[in-house]
Design an enzyme around this catalytic site. Sequence first.
Site, PDB file in Angstrom:
ATOM      1  N   ILE A  25       0.845  -1.203   0.000  1.00  0.00           N
ATOM      2  CA  ILE A  25       0.000   0.000   0.000  1.00  0.00           C
ATOM      3  C   ILE A  25       0.879   1.252   0.000  1.00  0.00           C
ATOM      4  CG2 ILE A  25      -1.724   1.317   1.326  1.00  0.00           C
ATOM      5  CD1 ILE A  25      -2.846  -1.375   2.279  1.00  0.00           C
ATOM      6  N   LYS A  61      15.517  25.026   8.108  1.00  0.00           N
ATOM      7  CA  LYS A  61      14.442  25.896   7.613  1.00  0.00           C
ATOM      8  C   LYS A  61      14.239  27.045   8.602  1.00  0.00           C
ATOM      9  CE  LYS A  61       9.475  25.833   6.733  1.00  0.00           C
ATOM     10  NZ  LYS A  61       8.237  25.061   6.780  1.00  0.00           N
ATOM     11  N   THR A 328       2.150  22.040   8.741  1.00  0.00           N
ATOM     12  CA  THR A 328       1.690  21.696  10.091  1.00  0.00           C
ATOM     13  C   THR A 328       1.338  20.224  10.324  1.00  0.00           C
ATOM     14  OG1 THR A 328      -0.416  22.606   9.307  1.00  0.00           O
ATOM     15  CG2 THR A 328       0.846  23.933  10.854  1.00  0.00           C
TER      16      THR A 328
HETATM   17  C1  LIG Z   1       0.057  17.205  -0.858  1.00  0.00           C
HETATM   18  C2  LIG Z   1       0.528  17.014   0.538  1.00  0.00           C
HETATM   19  C3  LIG Z   1       1.652  17.702   0.995  1.00  0.00           C
HETATM   20  C4  LIG Z   1       2.076  17.562   2.311  1.00  0.00           C
HETATM   21  N1  LIG Z   1       3.142  18.297   2.759  1.00  0.00           N
HETATM   22  C5  LIG Z   1       3.446  18.283   4.072  1.00  0.00           C
HETATM   23  C6  LIG Z   1       4.478  19.083   4.595  1.00  0.00           C
HETATM   24  O1  LIG Z   1       5.186  19.781   3.866  1.00  0.00           O
HETATM   25  N2  LIG Z   1       4.693  19.063   5.919  1.00  0.00           N
HETATM   26  C7  LIG Z   1       3.965  18.283   6.766  1.00  0.00           C
HETATM   27  O2  LIG Z   1       4.174  18.354   7.976  1.00  0.00           O
HETATM   28  N3  LIG Z   1       3.032  17.460   6.293  1.00  0.00           N
HETATM   29  C8  LIG Z   1       2.738  17.441   4.977  1.00  0.00           C
HETATM   30  N4  LIG Z   1       1.770  16.615   4.498  1.00  0.00           N
HETATM   31  C9  LIG Z   1       1.150  15.642   5.396  1.00  0.00           C
HETATM   32  C10 LIG Z   1       2.056  14.433   5.558  1.00  0.00           C
HETATM   33  O3  LIG Z   1       2.351  13.891   4.300  1.00  0.00           O
HETATM   34  C11 LIG Z   1       1.404  13.378   6.426  1.00  0.00           C
HETATM   35  O4  LIG Z   1       0.942  13.963   7.594  1.00  0.00           O
HETATM   36  C12 LIG Z   1       2.403  12.315   6.792  1.00  0.00           C
HETATM   37  O5  LIG Z   1       2.988  11.791   5.645  1.00  0.00           O
HETATM   38  C13 LIG Z   1       1.758  11.196   7.587  1.00  0.00           C
HETATM   39  O6  LIG Z   1       0.895  10.466   6.818  1.00  0.00           O
HETATM   40  P1  LIG Z   1       0.159   9.217   7.494  1.00  0.00           P
HETATM   41  O7  LIG Z   1       1.169   8.357   8.141  1.00  0.00           O
HETATM   42  O8  LIG Z   1      -0.972   9.690   8.314  1.00  0.00           O
HETATM   43  O9  LIG Z   1      -0.479   8.457   6.230  1.00  0.00           O
HETATM   44  P2  LIG Z   1       0.236   7.621   5.072  1.00  0.00           P
HETATM   45  O10 LIG Z   1       1.534   8.195   4.680  1.00  0.00           O
HETATM   46  O11 LIG Z   1      -0.808   7.446   4.017  1.00  0.00           O
HETATM   47  O12 LIG Z   1       0.546   6.205   5.737  1.00  0.00           O
HETATM   48  C14 LIG Z   1      -0.458   5.250   5.945  1.00  0.00           C
HETATM   49  C15 LIG Z   1       0.183   3.975   6.458  1.00  0.00           C
HETATM   50  O13 LIG Z   1      -0.821   3.030   6.720  1.00  0.00           O
HETATM   51  C16 LIG Z   1      -0.505   1.811   6.074  1.00  0.00           C
HETATM   52  N5  LIG Z   1      -1.755   1.161   5.689  1.00  0.00           N
HETATM   53  C17 LIG Z   1      -2.850   1.718   5.116  1.00  0.00           C
HETATM   54  N6  LIG Z   1      -3.789   0.799   4.884  1.00  0.00           N
HETATM   55  C18 LIG Z   1      -3.286  -0.371   5.352  1.00  0.00           C
HETATM   56  C19 LIG Z   1      -3.784  -1.724   5.395  1.00  0.00           C
HETATM   57  N7  LIG Z   1      -4.970  -2.053   4.896  1.00  0.00           N
HETATM   58  N8  LIG Z   1      -2.988  -2.672   5.925  1.00  0.00           N
HETATM   59  C20 LIG Z   1      -1.748  -2.365   6.423  1.00  0.00           C
HETATM   60  N9  LIG Z   1      -1.238  -1.120   6.403  1.00  0.00           N
HETATM   61  C21 LIG Z   1      -1.993  -0.151   5.865  1.00  0.00           C
HETATM   62  C22 LIG Z   1       0.328   2.204   4.862  1.00  0.00           C
HETATM   63  O14 LIG Z   1       1.120   1.152   4.418  1.00  0.00           O
HETATM   64  C23 LIG Z   1       1.145   3.345   5.446  1.00  0.00           C
HETATM   65  O15 LIG Z   1       2.267   2.828   6.128  1.00  0.00           O
HETATM   66  C24 LIG Z   1       1.366  16.699   3.180  1.00  0.00           C
HETATM   67  C25 LIG Z   1       0.282  15.962   2.713  1.00  0.00           C
HETATM   68  C26 LIG Z   1      -0.138  16.106   1.393  1.00  0.00           C
HETATM   69  C27 LIG Z   1      -1.303  15.304   0.913  1.00  0.00           C
END
Ligand SMILES: Cc1cc2nc3c(=O)[nH]c(=O)nc-3n(C[C@H](O)[C@H](O)[C@H](O)COP(=O)(O)OP(=O)(O)OC[C@H]3O[C@@H](n4cnc5c(N)ncnc54)[C@H](O)[C@@H]3O)c2cc1C
Length: 483
Positions: A25, A61, A328
């Site tokens: 994923i 930064k 953020t």
């Molecule tokens: C366009 C954009 C720009 C951004 N820029 C910034 C920035 O400059 N600064 C900042 O602080 N934040 C930024 N963010 C936010 C940042 O990317 C996220 O907060 C950060 O990456 C954390 O993401 P997450 O872990 O919540 O989700 P994800 O990165 O989506 O991780 C999800 C995890 O869950 C796992 N998973 C999902 N479904 C399953 C399943 N069914 N079974 C097993 N595992 C599963 C995946 O493998 C993955 O490891 C940005 C976001 C976007 C969309």
Amino acid sequence: MVAAALSKSLGSQHISIRLVESEAIGTVGVGEATIPHIKYFNRLAGIDENEFLRNTSATFKLGIEFVNWRNIGDSYVHPFGPYGIDMQGVHFHHTWLRQKQKGTAKPVDEFSLPGLAAKAGKFQHPRPDLKSSPMATMDYAYQFDAALYGQLMRKVAQERGVKRTEGKIVKVKQNTENQNIESIELENGALISGDLFIDCSGFKGLLIEQTLKTGYEDWSHYLPCDRAVTRLSERLEELPPYTRATAKEAGWQWRIPLQSRTGNGYVYSSQFLSDDEALASLNKDLDTPAIAEAKLLRFKTGIRKKTWNKNVVAIGLAAGFLEPLESTSIHLIQSAIARLMTNWPDKSFNQPDIDYFNRKTQTEYEQVRDFLILHYCATKRNDSPFWDYCRTMDIPKSLEERIAIYKENARLYREDLELFSSVSWFAVFNGQNIEPKRYHPLADILDDEKLEIRMAELLRATKRCVEVMPSHEQYLKDLCASK
Ligand SMILES: Cc1cc2nc3c(=O)[nH]c(=O)nc-3n(C[C@H](O)[C@H](O)[C@H](O)COP(=O)(O)OP(=O)(O)OC[C@H]3O[C@@H](n4cnc5c(N)ncnc54)[C@H](O)[C@@H]3O)c2cc1C
């Protein structure tokens, strides 16, 4: 981050932490710019700064440069650290506004050490020991490769006893009486049970939404951007110690310099721009040649109706989304971890504690949301339907009140522990050219002559600090080379 922090704070003797991730994923793959608070998190997680810089391709930064937000051709910096120094018990900006009304003020950016150093491509660590110098109060954050940061966190967590399981979760089992989650089932049939589940599954919110149907509060009428097209490009020759956010026809484009490459992305509203137009515009405005294919991401700005529901706490994109204009999201994850530790439950899951957690999370998101909206609604741009919408849209009452107070007498009240300080709010109010009618009366205590002398001294001291600072590029190289 959750596994790394919990394993440090709670230890692995009393609780057992399991981390389930799926390479198939993958992660959202963006998120490179941060705010200064990340330093505290890294310290809490026991991460050495030099090791972190080397392992995540990080740069320093000092702030964010906002280009074309007020009008096309304008720019300002939101710096990490104060302007000048507070005088007569009032914030510096009141003193500066007094001078401005007299017609003798220099641009406020010249009173900001991080702002000037950023534009000069210079950096060094703050010097809290130099009490009366601007070097004492400047602050900084990092820009880094989020995937490498994730790997570093995983390594730290595993070294502290967290057991990681690679696999895709395909089923979730709930207790038939209270609907709490009892276990998750992986594709290979393995069952993992637990008392508390932390849903970090990204936008889809596997447990919090797909299973518990918690609901989502949609804020896209205030922040209409709902997509981003992103693309990596070659590294910049001289690494700037700041992020750039350039307002465009239907959103804005980021440029984030890392040691190994440059992160770029156009955040836009699909109501006002097609995906093809966004990609063409992003490509046209890259400062260095692209090194990877573009990626399209869809999102909806808002927050889960409850980020803690039953025995599930949603953290990260599973909890909500606020566009990265002020970098953020990673902070909101780290702050949720701190709040979770404060409200760490026992097996009774005391509902008032959970309600408190949810209330605090909601307030934190709303405060950041208001700060982001200010960048859009305070524009003077009228060159596209997107900016016409932003300039004239309804805004939350909380923000309306802040703007009204600032316009009247330049006061900036910081609501309890809100993330952005009065310096940050001032940077954007002033950067967007919102002119207050008056300033704090206590800023008049100093006589005119003393005021001019003090302000000139501040300008000189700030300029001198920038002159003696090493280049960001060299400083970083030296740190990465040292153990
Ligand atoms: C366009 C954009 C720009 C951004 N820029 C910034 C920035 O400059 N600064 C900042 O602080 N934040 C930024 N963010 C936010 C940042 O990317 C996220 O907060 C950060 O990456 C954390 O993401 P997450 O872990 O919540 O989700 P994800 O990165 O989506 O991780 C999800 C995890 O869950 C796992 N998973 C999902 N479904 C399953 C399943 N069914 N079974 C097993 N595992 C599963 C995946 O493998 C993955 O490891 C940005 C976001 C976007 C969309």
